[in-house]
Design an enzyme around this catalytic site. Sequence first.
Site, PDB file in Angstrom:
ATOM      1  CG  HIS A 202      -2.007  -1.063   1.252  1.00  0.00           C
ATOM      2  ND1 HIS A 202      -1.746  -2.197   1.478  1.00  0.00           N
ATOM      3  CD2 HIS A 202      -3.312  -1.072   0.619  1.00  0.00           C
ATOM      4  CE1 HIS A 202      -3.029  -3.054   1.360  1.00  0.00           C
ATOM      5  NE2 HIS A 202      -3.798  -2.416   0.791  1.00  0.00           N
TER       6      HIS A 202
ATOM      7  CG  HIS B  18      -4.059  -5.709  -3.488  1.00  0.00           C
ATOM      8  ND1 HIS B  18      -3.705  -4.348  -3.577  1.00  0.00           N
ATOM      9  CD2 HIS B  18      -4.837  -5.607  -2.253  1.00  0.00           C
ATOM     10  CE1 HIS B  18      -4.145  -3.526  -2.600  1.00  0.00           C
ATOM     11  NE2 HIS B  18      -4.739  -4.304  -1.842  1.00  0.00           N
TER      12      HIS B  18
ATOM     13  CB  CYS C 164     -12.599  -4.167   4.547  1.00  0.00           C
ATOM     14  SG  CYS C 164     -13.926  -3.151   4.322  1.00  0.00           S
TER      15      CYS C 164
ATOM     16  CG  HIS D 109      -6.122  -7.413   1.937  1.00  0.00           C
ATOM     17  ND1 HIS D 109      -6.042  -6.640   2.856  1.00  0.00           N
ATOM     18  CD2 HIS D 109      -6.078  -6.661   0.801  1.00  0.00           C
ATOM     19  CE1 HIS D 109      -6.033  -5.236   2.363  1.00  0.00           C
ATOM     20  NE2 HIS D 109      -6.030  -5.541   1.265  1.00  0.00           N
TER      21      HIS D 109
ATOM     22  CD  GLU E 280     -11.713  -6.563  10.484  1.00  0.00           C
ATOM     23  OE1 GLU E 280     -12.813  -5.807  10.523  1.00  0.00           O
ATOM     24  OE2 GLU E 280     -10.840  -6.427   9.495  1.00  0.00           O
TER      25      GLU E 280
ATOM     26  CE1 TYR F 165     -11.017   0.888  -2.659  1.00  0.00           C
ATOM     27  CE2 TYR F 165     -11.861  -1.047  -2.897  1.00  0.00           C
ATOM     28  CZ  TYR F 165     -11.085  -0.339  -2.119  1.00  0.00           C
ATOM     29  OH  TYR F 165     -10.368  -0.605  -1.121  1.00  0.00           O
TER      30      TYR F 165
ATOM     31  CD  GLU G   2      -7.075   0.199   0.163  1.00  0.00           C
ATOM     32  OE1 GLU G   2      -6.303  -0.684  -0.623  1.00  0.00           O
ATOM     33  OE2 GLU G   2      -6.865  -0.167   1.432  1.00  0.00           O
TER      34      GLU G   2
ATOM     35  CD  GLU H  90      -8.357  -3.163  -1.542  1.00  0.00           C
ATOM     36  OE1 GLU H  90      -7.704  -3.399  -0.474  1.00  0.00           O
ATOM     37  OE2 GLU H  90      -9.723  -3.232  -1.190  1.00  0.00           O
TER      38      GLU H  90
ATOM     39  CD1 TRP I  44     -14.818  -0.389   1.339  1.00  0.00           C
ATOM     40  CD2 TRP I  44     -13.141   1.028   1.298  1.00  0.00           C
ATOM     41  NE1 TRP I  44     -14.410  -0.300   2.563  1.00  0.00           N
ATOM     42  CE2 TRP I  44     -13.345   0.429   2.548  1.00  0.00           C
ATOM     43  CE3 TRP I  44     -12.227   1.890   1.246  1.00  0.00           C
ATOM     44  CZ2 TRP I  44     -12.571   0.752   3.683  1.00  0.00           C
ATOM     45  CZ3 TRP I  44     -11.171   2.363   2.196  1.00  0.00           C
ATOM     46  CH2 TRP I  44     -11.431   1.666   3.593  1.00  0.00           C
TER      47      TRP I  44
END
Length: 183
Positions: free
Chosen positions: A23, A30, A65, A67, A85, A102, A112, A114, A159
């Site tokens: 980032h 990604h 959110c 990855h 989380e 986006y 960002e 992604e 996003w």
Amino acid sequence: MESVVLLDEAGYASGTADKVAVHHARTPLHLAFSCYLFNEAVQFLLTRRAESKRTFPGVWTNTCCGHPLPGEPVYGSVLRRLRDELGIGAAKLTLVLPRFRYQARMANGVLENELCPVYAAYTDVAPDPDPAEVAEARWVDWDEFCQAVRTGQQPVSPWCAMQLAKLITLGSRPLDSASWLLG
């Protein structure tokens, strides 16, 4: 060290990179995901990102959110991040926007970039947010939330705003698979 899955322009895996190092001002494309968690009252769990987050700290956004790890199915990564989380150990997931992509740039120049499949999820479990990930969380009425974002009364992550514009077209009942799966 946590890695992310790098993608080519067609959306196919092309390698991996350290999440912390990927980032920056020229972030490569990604794989990520977004999740919108609902309860049976059609309330949505709105969260505010922890101030310690590297990207968009302190910003209100969708529930969760993250990855996927290399080799991890996206579905599995959603469940992992809901658990890590928010302390949500089980949820019913529905993929609602499989090819959402986006870009969003922070004021400091970090980008960002992604391909970010979007899931709707359902649980009746009360969240127990990890303060290192989530600064605040609250259940909100879905229709009221959509209206507040549309009118600028509820600022959200870039996003989330872009996803919401697409999710709204799928209908007002996020857990009604008939309306959400048509998109």
